[in-house]
Design a protein around this motif. Sequence first.
Motif, PDB file in Angstrom:
ATOM      1  N   ILE A 213       0.817  -1.204   0.000  1.00 35.28           N
ATOM      2  CA  ILE A 213       0.000   0.000   0.000  1.00 35.28           C
ATOM      3  C   ILE A 213       0.855   1.260   0.000  1.00 35.28           C
ATOM      4  O   ILE A 213       0.413   2.314  -0.470  1.00 35.28           O
ATOM      5  CB  ILE A 213      -0.975  -0.006   1.203  1.00 35.28           C
TER       6      ILE A 213
ATOM      7  N   ASN B 186      -3.686   2.554  -4.015  1.00 39.48           N
ATOM      8  CA  ASN B 186      -2.948   1.364  -3.568  1.00 39.48           C
ATOM      9  C   ASN B 186      -3.753   0.561  -2.565  1.00 39.48           C
ATOM     10  O   ASN B 186      -3.707  -0.673  -2.555  1.00 39.48           O
ATOM     11  CB  ASN B 186      -1.621   1.779  -2.915  1.00 39.48           C
TER      12      ASN B 186
ATOM     13  N   TRP C 228      -4.656  -3.282  -3.039  1.00 44.06           N
ATOM     14  CA  TRP C 228      -4.306  -4.290  -2.033  1.00 44.06           C
ATOM     15  C   TRP C 228      -5.528  -5.084  -1.605  1.00 44.06           C
ATOM     16  O   TRP C 228      -5.474  -6.301  -1.462  1.00 44.06           O
ATOM     17  CB  TRP C 228      -3.658  -3.592  -0.836  1.00 44.06           C
TER      18      TRP C 228
END
Length: 234
Positions: A145, A227, A231
């Motif tokens: 992340i 991100n 994820w």
Amino acid sequence: MSKHVIFVAGEDEYKSELTLPDLASEVGATLGVQTSVLTAQPDPKNSSNIPGLDALDEADVAVFYMRFRTLPPEQVAAIERYLKAGKPVVGFRTSTHAFRYPEGHPLVSWNHFGAKVLGAPWIYHYGHESSTDVAVRAGAEEHPILQGVPRSFHVRSWLYHVVPDYPPASAEVLLDGSSVGPSSRPERQVNPVAWTWVHWGGGRVFTTTMGHPEDFELPAFRKLAVNGVQWALR
């Protein structure tokens, strides 16, 4: 078939009905996924109606930005089914206090959505005139992340206080925040502002207590948000 990310905007303080559609477009273009945005109707001040939540039955990731909602049972049931299915969640800022049912209401247990789903409830903040310096937690530098996210940056969000009890010990803290600027509170502590966890249904969770409209204008925060969704999709 591409993955489907559903963004749920239901709050009337931070203009998520504007910032989430923009983020959804970026997520769709960057990750090559389908995105949909559900918003409170007829406007953000209506705390009791977010139409279309049944679509969560087909979602791969749910992104929540909610505050003090009193949704009807059938709409809450859609969120409950999603969580029970063990699917991933991304939560922004006021989602730590997503629901506010009156004492004695059949759905009052949903007032604990923050603690049970995101890893922290609403406690207090350091004041609207303050803002936050953000830094990567030592040891978290290689987390997916945080790839492409600066090691430190500044956000307009005033810091939410969650320590010492939250997030849980089983969470992985990614970013810490330090409150700066004017505040009525004489003592200010460093607090986690982004972490990962697992919610009660078994799905992975990415939570950030950031999310002021000005935060969404920052490349660092937008990268973090995209991100986080990526994820969760994994």
